[in-house]
Design an enzyme around this catalytic site. Structure first.
Site, short mmCIF file in Angstrom:
data_model
loop_
_atom_site.label_atom_id
_atom_site.label_comp_id
_atom_site.label_asym_id
_atom_site.label_seq_id
_atom_site.Cartn_x
_atom_site.Cartn_y
_atom_site.Cartn_z
N LYS A 60 39.19 44.16 43.74
CA LYS A 60 38.68 45.35 43.05
C LYS A 60 39.65 46.52 43.20
O LYS A 60 39.89 47.27 42.25
CB LYS A 60 37.29 45.72 43.58
N LYS A 74 38.16 31.89 31.16
CA LYS A 74 36.77 31.95 31.62
C LYS A 74 36.03 33.09 30.89
O LYS A 74 36.58 34.19 30.77
CB LYS A 74 36.76 32.19 33.13
N LYS A 117 33.09 39.49 31.18
CA LYS A 117 33.08 40.81 30.58
C LYS A 117 34.46 41.48 30.73
O LYS A 117 34.93 42.15 29.81
CB LYS A 117 32.03 41.65 31.30
#
Ligand code: TRP
Length: 327
Positions: free
Chosen positions: A116, A195, A198
């Site tokens: 992240k 894959k 979003k």
């Protein structure tokens, strides 16, 4: 006497906006099925979402939408316990008690945190502590099985480490859960073949307008093989289509791909129709939920009450074992 269900299964999902086919086939349908044979605890992880979503209106609407998604897709609040994470705020107390026994070294190894940060998300303490809150989610309900996607595998291992460590200090207090990892989630391709996710902007949404869904399906990448040549089956269109087919139908599609008259445009149109048929009843159910928010809030309130009963008991046990209960 009420029937005894097998195992306590718990999972949470972050409310992260428009639900897509990958979410459904990857996690949600599998999770919802647990309600039949097991004691399913399922919640919307809005405290977790907050670590990366600093916008109050979006957090609110995403939370409500996620509740509608789950209920529309078949989560039955009579058969399961379904709530919003922040409606049982005691989970944050357990987070603290566990954090006090979690080494920073363990936390430093969390790859999801590092990913992240690498994506440019600001490294706040919530983000760093994310795995402790997740452990508390699981341990607060004496969960035995936790179904999650592959990306959460390490978080589950950390949860087990934390529970074992806590138990070694205070004696057996917490139930050490077993993960149930879906290894196949990466097999659900997005419209570009990566894959479905979003963050890759390659999803097929479930609850968008027909027009938008059709547009996405029509955009699934295909190759330029001539119509009179056999087609490659290791492709996103073939794989997405196959998810809606039984074995015989898959064989039939496969034969068409091997033949010499298949048009990708036709296949896409068929897939679009299949998607609309399959999700049609869910879409209707969702519309009726969205138009009746009071009903949804009531379901969530009852769910939070049910969840709290268990949480109170477990937290009391933990407070006593750890000496936080001082009398
Ligand atoms: N971290 C999970 C995810 O992003 C969501 C989650 C939060 C969760 N708490 C949990 C999953 C507890 C399982 C159990 O998918």
């Amino acid at each position: 006497m009420s029937e005894k269900k097998n195992l306590r299964v718990l999972s949470g999902i972050q409310p992260s906006g428009a639900l897509h086919l990958g979410n459904y086939f990857g996690m949600m349908s599998r999770m919802i099925k647990y309600q039949e044979e097991n004691e399913l605890f399922c919640f919307i992880a809005n405290y977790h979402a907050m670590t990366t979503l600093p916008d109050s209106d979006t957090l609110k609407s995403n939370t409500f939408n996620a509740a509608c998604d789950f209920l529309a897709l078949g989560l039955d609040p009579e058969k399961s316990t379904f709530w919003v994470q922040s409606d049982v705020p005691k989970v944050t107390e357990l987070t603290w008690l566990i954090a006090s026994h979690t080494s920073v070294g363990l936390m430093d190894r969390a790859t999801s945190y590092k990913n992240k940060i690498a994506q440019g998300i600001k490294p706040n303490m919530g983000l760093f502590s994310y795995p402790v809150l997740m452990a508390a989610d699981i341990l607060l309900f004496d969960s035995q099985i936790v179904p999650v996607g592959k990306d959460q595998k390490q978080h589950l291992e950390m949860t087990r480490d934390m529970a074992i460590r806590f138990n070694s200090v205070y004696g057996d207090t917490l139930i050490v859960p077993e993960p149930d990892i879906e290894e196949n989630t990466q097999l659900i391709p997005g419209i570009d073949g990566q894959k479905m996710s979003k963050s890759y902007n390659n999803t097929i949404p479930l609850f968008d307008t027909e027009k938008k869904i059709r547009k996405k399906v029509m955009k699934i990448v295909t190759d330029t093989t001539e119509i009179d040549h056999p087609k490659d089956k290791n492709t996103p269109l073939f794989n997405l289509y196959s998810m809606f087919l039984n074995i015989d139908e898959q064989k039939n599609l496969s034969d068409r791909y091997d033949g010499t008259s298949l048009r990708y445009g036709d296949v896409k149109q068929e897939l679009f129709e299949l998607i609309m048929d399959y999700f049609g009843p869910f879409r209707e159910k969702r519309e009726s939920l969205v138009s009746n928010p009071m009903h949804v809030y009531e379901i969530l309130k009852i769910g939070a009450e049910k969840a709290s009963t268990v949480a109170d008991e477990v937290l009391e046990r933990v407070r006593t074992a750890s000496g936080i209960n001082y009398q």
